[in-house]
Design a protein around this motif. Structure first.
Motif, PDB file in Angstrom:
ATOM      1  N   LYS A  44       0.839  -1.214   0.000  1.00 55.37           N
ATOM      2  CA  LYS A  44       0.000   0.000   0.000  1.00 55.37           C
ATOM      3  C   LYS A  44       0.871   1.261   0.000  1.00 55.37           C
ATOM      4  CE  LYS A  44      -2.097  -1.188   3.907  1.00 55.37           C
ATOM      5  NZ  LYS A  44      -1.335  -2.420   4.207  1.00 55.37           N
ATOM      6  N   SER A  45       1.842   1.292   0.915  1.00 52.31           N
ATOM      7  CA  SER A  45       2.713   2.485   0.972  1.00 52.31           C
ATOM      8  C   SER A  45       3.537   2.598  -0.306  1.00 52.31           C
ATOM      9  CB  SER A  45       3.656   2.407   2.175  1.00 52.31           C
ATOM     10  OG  SER A  45       2.914   2.395   3.362  1.00 52.31           O
ATOM     11  N   THR A  46       3.931   1.434  -0.840  1.00 55.69           N
ATOM     12  CA  THR A  46       4.694   1.448  -2.094  1.00 55.69           C
ATOM     13  C   THR A  46       3.881   2.139  -3.189  1.00 55.69           C
ATOM     14  OG1 THR A  46       5.836  -0.590  -1.492  1.00 55.69           O
ATOM     15  CG2 THR A  46       5.778  -0.035  -3.832  1.00 55.69           C
ATOM     16  N   MET A 156      -2.940   9.706   1.369  1.00 53.18           N
ATOM     17  CA  MET A 156      -2.894   9.633   2.838  1.00 53.18           C
ATOM     18  C   MET A 156      -2.559   8.210   3.268  1.00 53.18           C
ATOM     19  SD  MET A 156      -6.093  12.178   3.702  1.00 53.18           S
ATOM     20  CE  MET A 156      -5.379  12.828   5.185  1.00 53.18           C
ATOM     21  N   ASP A 157      -1.408   8.050   3.937  1.00 57.37           N
ATOM     22  CA  ASP A 157      -0.927   6.719   4.309  1.00 57.37           C
ATOM     23  C   ASP A 157      -1.192   6.455   5.789  1.00 57.37           C
ATOM     24  OD1 ASP A 157       0.243   4.287   4.341  1.00 57.37           O
ATOM     25  OD2 ASP A 157       2.218   4.945   3.664  1.00 57.37           O
ATOM     26  N   GLU A 158      -2.300   5.811   6.082  1.00 55.35           N
ATOM     27  CA  GLU A 158      -2.715   5.509   7.458  1.00 55.35           C
ATOM     28  C   GLU A 158      -2.551   6.733   8.348  1.00 55.35           C
ATOM     29  OE1 GLU A 158      -1.894   1.655   8.929  1.00 55.35           O
ATOM     30  OE2 GLU A 158      -0.954   0.982   7.079  1.00 55.35           O
ATOM     31  N   PRO A 159      -3.117   7.882   7.947  1.00 54.99           N
ATOM     32  CA  PRO A 159      -2.809   9.129   8.648  1.00 54.99           C
ATOM     33  C   PRO A 159      -3.324   9.160  10.081  1.00 54.99           C
ATOM     34  CG  PRO A 159      -4.628   9.458   7.130  1.00 54.99           C
ATOM     35  CD  PRO A 159      -4.099   8.088   6.862  1.00 54.99           C
TER      36      PRO A 159
HETATM   37 MG    MG Z   1       2.402   1.044   4.829  1.00 56.75          MG
END
Ligand code: MG
Ligand code: ADP
Length: 261
Positions: A44-46, A156-159
């Motif tokens: 996901k972050s990638t 937004m990455d798990e903000p």
């Molecule tokens: Mg991640």
């Protein structure tokens, strides 16, 4: 914003090659709110990092506004779980930092900071330092900082992952209000099913690594949503079962890595 056949192999061509993502086909309309849901380590972050332009995909093409993405740009803002505000700058200076890099004069930066801080309900924090704020307030400053650059896409990455449950729910409501006014597209990563259901126009479920698209679930219901309504409970059951196998697979992979290490 679109991803066509996007894949990412970290350290491609070396002994450390590691496939994180494969075959991502994703089109996000202007003003759409898409949530990426998937087990830990599925890429996901990638994917956000590729769309932000911080890394290049190993295959496929990512475009924004019809142009291929080749690097970072202020209209694509990335917001992380751990906000990185500059501790030596006060709130308005943090919020308008990107504008100062662009050479915008001080008075204009202050005015923009005033406007966006008003939008996130933090007018009173204008002169405060980051260490005087709660975690939820710091995340709102991060959103204000992104808004100051008038982004077309918020990544937004798990903000809200580091916040307590009550603050997290408040932040979701607040984000929906800000999104409604800004008309930006949002790509929001979470592994919380309830968060996905509260926020998304569409939920994209990814498989365990290498992440590929397992399902796309539209949620065509008005907000704010009552998560206990029958329609949303059914959706929760559906998303839980879609995710369960992938979480099991991700877990098995991580166990095998720790055994072989
Ligand atoms: Mg991640
Ligand atoms: P998620 O955000 O879904 O938890 P990530 O995108 O962080 O997953 O990671 C996907 C996979 O890619 C993981 O196996 C992770 O170890 C690997 N990975 C992430 N970033 C890098 C990197 N910079 N270099 C090498 N491997 C990476």
């Amino acid at each position: 914003m679109s991803c066509v056949g996007v894949g990412k192999i970290w350290n491609a061509g070396s002994k450390l090659a590691h496939e994180a993502l494969t075959d991502i086909e994703l089109e996000i309309d202007a003003g759409e709110f898409v949530v990426l849901l998937g087990p830990s380590g599925c890429g996901k972050s990638t994917l956000l990092c590729l769309i932000a332009g911080l890394e290049a995909p190993t295959s496929g093409v990512i475009s924004a506004l019809g142009e291929r993405i080749t690097g970072p740009a202020p209209e694509r803002s990335l917001i992380f779980q751990e906000t990185s505000l500059f501790p030596w700058l006060n709130v308005w200076q943090n919020v308008s930092f990107g504008l100062s890099v662009r050479g915008v004069p001080t008075e204009q930066r202050k005015e923009t900071a005033r406007q966006v801080l008003g939008r996130v309900g933090l007018s009173n924090a204008f002169d405060k330092r980051p260490d005087e704020l709660s975690g939820g307030m710091r995340q709102r400053v991060a959103v204000a900082r992104a808004l100051a650059m008038q982004p077309k896409v918020l990544l937004m990455d798990e903000p809200f992952a580091a916040l307590d449950v009550q603050t997290r729910v408040k932040m979701q409501d607040f984000l929906l209000d800000v999104w409604d006014v800004s008309k930006a597209s949002v790509l929001f990563v979470t592994h919380h099913i309830d968060e996905a259901i509260a926020l998304a126009d569409r939920v994209v479920v990814l498989t365990a690594r290498p992440g590929r698209m397992k399902a796309v679930v539209p949620i065509d219901l008005p907000r704010p949503r009552d998560l206990t309504s029958p329609a949303l409970l059914a959706l929760r059951v559906e998303l839980t079962s879609l995710l369960r196998d992938e979480v099991d697979r991700a877990f098995a992979e991580q166990e095998s890595i720790s055994v072989t290490c």
